[in-house]
Design a protein around this motif. Sequence first.
Motif, PDB file in Angstrom:
ATOM      1  N   ALA A 155       0.927  -1.037   0.094  1.00  0.00           N
ATOM      2  CA  ALA A 155      -0.141   0.063  -0.013  1.00  0.00           C
ATOM      3  C   ALA A 155       0.917   1.342  -0.065  1.00  0.00           C
ATOM      4  O   ALA A 155       1.925   1.249   0.713  1.00  0.00           O
ATOM      5  N   VAL A 156       0.495   2.260  -0.836  1.00  0.00           N
ATOM      6  CA  VAL A 156       1.257   3.438  -0.947  1.00  0.00           C
ATOM      7  C   VAL A 156       0.285   4.623  -0.998  1.00  0.00           C
ATOM      8  O   VAL A 156      -0.411   4.755  -1.740  1.00  0.00           O
ATOM      9  N   LEU A 157       0.519   5.472  -0.092  1.00  0.00           N
ATOM     10  CA  LEU A 157      -0.522   6.702   0.258  1.00  0.00           C
ATOM     11  C   LEU A 157      -2.058   6.010  -0.083  1.00  0.00           C
ATOM     12  O   LEU A 157      -2.664   6.754  -0.205  1.00  0.00           O
ATOM     13  N   GLY A 158      -2.230   5.088   0.693  1.00  0.00           N
ATOM     14  CA  GLY A 158      -3.687   4.345   0.893  1.00  0.00           C
ATOM     15  C   GLY A 158      -4.215   3.805  -0.236  1.00  0.00           C
ATOM     16  O   GLY A 158      -5.445   3.401  -0.459  1.00  0.00           O
ATOM     17  N   LYS A 159      -3.289   3.615  -1.268  1.00  0.00           N
ATOM     18  CA  LYS A 159      -3.465   2.765  -2.744  1.00  0.00           C
ATOM     19  C   LYS A 159      -2.958   1.538  -2.701  1.00  0.00           C
ATOM     20  O   LYS A 159      -1.756   1.384  -2.419  1.00  0.00           O
ATOM     21  N   ASP A 160      -3.386   0.415  -2.996  1.00  0.00           N
ATOM     22  CA  ASP A 160      -2.946  -0.736  -3.422  1.00  0.00           C
ATOM     23  C   ASP A 160      -1.804  -0.715  -4.680  1.00  0.00           C
ATOM     24  O   ASP A 160      -2.298  -0.270  -5.672  1.00  0.00           O
ATOM     25  N   VAL A 211      16.026 -12.985 -24.721  1.00  0.00           N
ATOM     26  CA  VAL A 211      15.792 -13.045 -23.168  1.00  0.00           C
ATOM     27  C   VAL A 211      15.326 -11.616 -22.760  1.00  0.00           C
ATOM     28  O   VAL A 211      16.401 -10.791 -23.318  1.00  0.00           O
ATOM     29  N   GLY A 212      14.323 -11.204 -22.070  1.00  0.00           N
ATOM     30  CA  GLY A 212      14.176 -10.075 -21.737  1.00  0.00           C
ATOM     31  C   GLY A 212      13.882  -9.926 -20.172  1.00  0.00           C
ATOM     32  O   GLY A 212      13.190 -10.724 -19.289  1.00  0.00           O
ATOM     33  N   LEU A 213      14.086  -8.808 -19.645  1.00  0.00           N
ATOM     34  CA  LEU A 213      13.703  -8.448 -18.374  1.00  0.00           C
ATOM     35  C   LEU A 213      12.957  -7.300 -18.204  1.00  0.00           C
ATOM     36  O   LEU A 213      13.356  -6.116 -18.908  1.00  0.00           O
ATOM     37  N   THR A 214      11.688  -7.381 -17.563  1.00  0.00           N
ATOM     38  CA  THR A 214      10.962  -5.907 -17.568  1.00  0.00           C
ATOM     39  C   THR A 214      10.450  -5.934 -16.231  1.00  0.00           C
ATOM     40  O   THR A 214      10.407  -6.821 -15.268  1.00  0.00           O
ATOM     41  N   ALA A 215      10.173  -4.523 -15.841  1.00  0.00           N
ATOM     42  CA  ALA A 215       9.854  -4.338 -14.423  1.00  0.00           C
ATOM     43  C   ALA A 215       8.322  -3.698 -14.625  1.00  0.00           C
ATOM     44  O   ALA A 215       8.121  -2.835 -15.608  1.00  0.00           O
ATOM     45  N   TYR A 216       7.425  -4.071 -13.813  1.00  0.00           N
ATOM     46  CA  TYR A 216       6.033  -3.607 -13.969  1.00  0.00           C
ATOM     47  C   TYR A 216       5.287  -3.152 -12.690  1.00  0.00           C
ATOM     48  O   TYR A 216       5.825  -3.477 -11.578  1.00  0.00           O
ATOM     49  N   THR A 217       4.361  -2.234 -12.937  1.00  0.00           N
ATOM     50  CA  THR A 217       3.466  -2.143 -11.578  1.00  0.00           C
ATOM     51  C   THR A 217       2.095  -1.735 -12.065  1.00  0.00           C
ATOM     52  O   THR A 217       1.824  -1.207 -13.120  1.00  0.00           O
ATOM     53  N   MET A 218       1.232  -2.103 -11.102  1.00  0.00           N
ATOM     54  CA  MET A 218      -0.239  -1.776 -11.256  1.00  0.00           C
ATOM     55  C   MET A 218      -0.606  -1.043 -10.098  1.00  0.00           C
ATOM     56  O   MET A 218      -0.373  -1.446  -8.894  1.00  0.00           O
ATOM     57  N   ILE A 219      -0.863   0.367 -10.118  1.00  0.00           N
ATOM     58  CA  ILE A 219      -1.307   1.272  -9.350  1.00  0.00           C
ATOM     59  C   ILE A 219      -2.882   1.447  -9.152  1.00  0.00           C
ATOM     60  O   ILE A 219      -3.385   1.852  -9.991  1.00  0.00           O
ATOM     61  N   ASP A 220      -3.327   0.974  -7.959  1.00  0.00           N
ATOM     62  CA  ASP A 220      -4.800   1.264  -7.609  1.00  0.00           C
ATOM     63  C   ASP A 220      -5.765   0.473  -8.534  1.00  0.00           C
ATOM     64  O   ASP A 220      -6.638   1.185  -8.804  1.00  0.00           O
ATOM     65  N   ASP A 221      -5.274  -0.683  -9.194  1.00  0.00           N
ATOM     66  CA  ASP A 221      -6.103  -1.432 -10.048  1.00  0.00           C
ATOM     67  C   ASP A 221      -6.520  -0.404 -11.052  1.00  0.00           C
ATOM     68  O   ASP A 221      -7.698  -0.712 -11.685  1.00  0.00           O
ATOM     69  N   LEU A 222      -5.806   0.543 -11.672  1.00  0.00           N
ATOM     70  CA  LEU A 222      -6.110   1.574 -12.399  1.00  0.00           C
ATOM     71  C   LEU A 222      -4.888   1.719 -13.379  1.00  0.00           C
ATOM     72  O   LEU A 222      -5.296   1.844 -14.800  1.00  0.00           O
TER      73      LEU A 222
END
Length: 454
Positions: A155-160, A211-222
């Motif tokens: 959780a970051v600033l109240g966001k998943d 071969v690949g490396l990626t970083a990802y994020t999903m913020i607040d299911d949005l």
Amino acid sequence: MKLRLAQYLAAPVRHLLPALAVLAAPLLWSAPAQALPSYAKQTGQACASCHEGSLGPQLTQEGRNFKLLGYSSGAGFFPISGQAILQFTNTNQGQPGGAAEHFGENHNSSLNETSIFYAGRIAPNLGAFVQVTYDGVAQASGLDHTDIRYARSTAVLGKDVVYGLSLNNNPMVQDIYNTTPVWRYPYTSSGLAPAPGAATQLEGGLEHQVVGLTAYTMIDDLLYLEAGGYNGLGHQMRINIGVDNEDKLASVAPYWRVALQKNIGKSFFHIGSFGMHDALYPGYDRNNGRDQYTDVGFDGSWQYTPNKRHHLSAYVADIYERQTLNSSFGAGDAGARKQFLNSFNASSSYYYAGTYGATVGAFSTHGTTDAVRYPAGDIDGSASGSPNSSGYVLQADWTPLGKKDSFLYPYLNVRFAAQYTHYFHFNGGGADYNGDGRNANANDTFLLFAWLAY
């Protein structure tokens, strides 16, 4: 017309039944450790919870979340699964010389592919989707789609917030939406039918050779964000894993993905964009510089589930590719240095009770005319030197299993389907597209298949 339809239906049934019987026997008697659909066993959920129509790869919200969290939700166990796809292929006109080695000109039955997967949890927050496939048409085995993930949620600033890393061997195999080339409709196609010759790099140009490396994020299911890069595998490594490709990445290829998604009432929407830039030495030839490709795509999807019995969805994506072909032009393999290719794909599905489904899809590819790159020839030739192809794909399918009350749940799932592909244009033309009298609709394809997961 009635006689022709009867011939279409009778021949595949006659050919498929013996193959199904042979295949089904070992499936039903396999030891549980080898026969469990690993995701269903791991999560305790039926296939219908994560997939439209109860069999992949169309993902629901639960399916997307499971993938985002690294295939590691649920209890740990040894997650081995398998699949087999049996097909009967009939084209409007036969293919002189045979549809492939060891196959006739038309009316062909085949074990299109069979795969073994390590698919599920490795450790807390760590999971994998690793596929090894035997291609029954090419009669060869190799490492197929691979996606190894580490993911966490906080959780970051109240966001998943979900964040993670993906180590994979095919750009977009890690994508969670069914609009991008790896997972888009048609989800199964014939291995014995003619196919248009032109495709963008994101439509399999680097498949399994990187071969690949990626970083990802999903913020607040949005908001979904992803970035990373791909490097080419060495020549000997490609041979070892069964990849037959003679192009070499000249440098790390950057990749990016962004999407906005939202649940509104009983509907899910997403819009997004994605892209990649790669530079190649065709055939490992460094004498004429590099061929460079920049792909940019835009996509969107809609899923509507008014209740448990009805599910509607629609998907659309458009990919534009800019090509700078210094190496190919210098070697005499292209008629111009600067070219482009554009690919459009759209589909819409309806499923009833996660069992009965119907899908309609449309596709179109167009680009720079170049008689050197797209020469005249046999079935796969282009008399005009154009890469343009277009048409539609219809499919009706029945997935009797995949629910919690299904026979042998969760040991076995199966889909039976009929699919029809029609071409308006094929490799640059409608009539006499290859200069040898063949029309685009000669390649229209009627496909029956049985897709078993165990």
